[in-house]
Design a protein around this motif. Structure first.
Motif, short mmCIF file in Angstrom:
data_model
loop_
_atom_site.label_atom_id
_atom_site.label_comp_id
_atom_site.label_asym_id
_atom_site.label_seq_id
_atom_site.Cartn_x
_atom_site.Cartn_y
_atom_site.Cartn_z
N LYS A 141 0.83 -1.21 0.00
CA LYS A 141 0.00 0.00 0.00
C LYS A 141 0.86 1.26 0.00
O LYS A 141 0.54 2.25 -0.67
CB LYS A 141 -0.92 0.00 1.21
CG LYS A 141 -2.05 -1.02 1.14
CD LYS A 141 -2.94 -0.95 2.37
CE LYS A 141 -4.09 -1.95 2.30
NZ LYS A 141 -4.95 -1.91 3.51
N THR A 187 2.27 1.71 -3.41
CA THR A 187 1.20 2.17 -4.31
C THR A 187 0.95 3.66 -4.14
O THR A 187 0.73 4.39 -5.13
CB THR A 187 -0.09 1.39 -4.02
OG1 THR A 187 0.15 -0.01 -4.15
CG2 THR A 187 -1.19 1.79 -4.99
N LEU A 225 1.35 -3.32 -10.57
CA LEU A 225 1.48 -1.85 -10.56
C LEU A 225 2.47 -1.36 -11.59
O LEU A 225 2.69 -0.14 -11.71
CB LEU A 225 1.93 -1.39 -9.16
CG LEU A 225 0.98 -1.67 -8.00
CD1 LEU A 225 1.63 -1.28 -6.67
CD2 LEU A 225 -0.33 -0.89 -8.18
#
Length: 419
Positions: free
Chosen positions: A275, A278, A316
């Motif tokens: 996270k 990201t 990603l």
């Protein structure tokens, strides 16, 4: 207990000196004869000792993890040399030496604390008996005897008699309520510490007897502390409760920041790290970069949780590097999409009933196809027999009319002697 404490009397002087120094500091704030001044002095002694023991705690963590990893190999050695105890011990020591593991390292913090614990017990027992000890003179002794923590004197115990408690200026009810609450808190903190270690920081893919032993200790240790706690003075209960809370917090920090590979804590940690990457597009912090570096260095030896993290980075459009950083990579995206498509093409796992039903249906289809095939072949043969045969050629049934044992086709002429 007094006999054991007397064995560590050599360290009572430095322990009493440290307590007096902290008492001087807190006495100027809360008053020299208050329970806050003496209680916080004991708490500060614990904090000082535990800070000094941090290097041993790090060794304990490493040793515990190495022991968890080595459990399958140790079990194999025990099974292999079941009848030869000497060879078994030699192989165990060889395994420890090759991996750099010391089984005693997991006990180092407790062993290192023991002298301070018994020295403090010796000091408080002397205060209860109105005896000078270490650097505690008569004036400090009188001040310590007047100090109460929630109505319980520092030197009072749960099992003390009414007369002894009254001599310290307290009531038996206050002493037993305070000591009982502290004993329960001490045992609960010990249980929670062991429980979070077993439920969060253990590799769930490895099932070994070591895990069963840890589960047993999770329930045995709190009972031991509860039984021993009724004979501890209030000051010692303050010491032990403080050190248990410190251990719990220290372990919680280690589990959150440096979890055991393959554990539930590692899954949660890598989820938080993903996270963060990201949100920021990079790995922030030296500790996190070191984590990514170790995952990259493992290569194909990564566990399922680490492969899940690498796949999450690839989705990603990022690829982890050997130095712990991440970079943009179109290849990583393609590999992630290809891997996902390949996983989608894999058939779903069927239950036993579904497999049996499928096998029965396949057998029925095979029987039907065999029966229809035999009917078709018979129909073709009848059609061939119904067709007119060209002249000069024998009928197809003539071959079947041949005598048994007679060779088909043109016959060799018999030898004259056999005519």
């Amino acid at each position: 207990m007094d006999t054991i404490a007397s064995l560590f009397s050599f360290i009572t002087w430095p322990v009493s000196w440290v307590i007096v120094q902290f008492h001087t500091l807190y006495g100027a704030i809360f008053g020299p004869d208050t329970g806050w001044a003496w209680g916080l002095s004991i708490v500060s002694l614990v904090v000082l000792i535990r800070i000094c023991l941090i290097p041993l705690f790090v060794k304990q963590i490493k040793s515990t993890r190495n022991m968890q990893v080595l459990q399958p190999k140790m079990k194999a050695i025990q099974e292999r040399y079941k009848s030869d105890k000497q060879r078994q011990s030699e192989e165990m020591m060889k395994l420890y030496k090759e991996t750099g593991t010391n089984p005693l390292s997991s006990c180092l913090p407790i062993l290192a604390q023991s002298p301070f614990f018994f020295a403090l017990y010796h000091v408080l027992s002397a205060i209860a008996s109105n005896k000078k000890i270490g650097v505690i003179d008569q004036s400090l002794l009188d001040s310590a005897r007047q100090a109460h923590i929630f109505g319980a004197p520092l030197a009072a115990k749960f099992m003390d008699s009414q007369e002894k408690v009254q001599a310290l200026g307290a009531s038996l009810m206050d002493v037993r309520v305070v000591t009982a609450v502290m004993i329960v808190m001490m045992s609960a903190s010990q249980f929670f510490t062991q429980r979070q270690l077993m439920t969060k920081n253990v590799d769930l893919t490895v099932k070994t007897p070591y895990m069963q032993q840890q589960k047993m200790l999770m329930y045995i240790f709190p009972v031991i502390f509860a039984v021993m706690g009724i004979n501890f003075p209030v000051g010692v209960l303050v010491y032990w409760l403080t050190t248990n809370v410190w251990t719990m917090g220290q372990q919680m920090y280690v589990i959150n920041q440096n979890p055991t590979p393959g554990s539930k804590a590692q899954d949660q940690y890598l989820g938080r790290l993903l996270k963060s990457v990201t949100a920021h597009g990079e790995v922030r912090g030296r500790t996190r970069r070191n984590t990514v570096k170790r995952i990259v260095a493992k290569g194909p030896d990564r566990n399922d949780i680490e492969r899940k993290f690498v796949t999450g980075l690839a989705k990603l459009g990022l690829a982890a590097q050997e130095d712990g950083t991440v970079i943009k990579s179109e290849t990583a995206v393609a590999e992630a999409e290809g891997g996902a498509a390949q996983r989608r093409q894999q058939p779903k796992r069927q239950t036993k009933a579904q497999r049996q039903t499928g096998a029965a249906q396949a057998g029925a289809k095979e029987a039907d196809s065999t029966e229809s095939g035999s009917k078709t072949s018979l129909q073709k043969r009848d059609a061939q027999d119904a067709q007119p045969k060209p002249a000069g050629k024998p009928a197809s049934g003539s071959s079947r009319q041949a005598k048994s044992g007679q060779r088909k086709g043109p016959q060799r002429p018999k030898h004259p002697s056999k005519k």
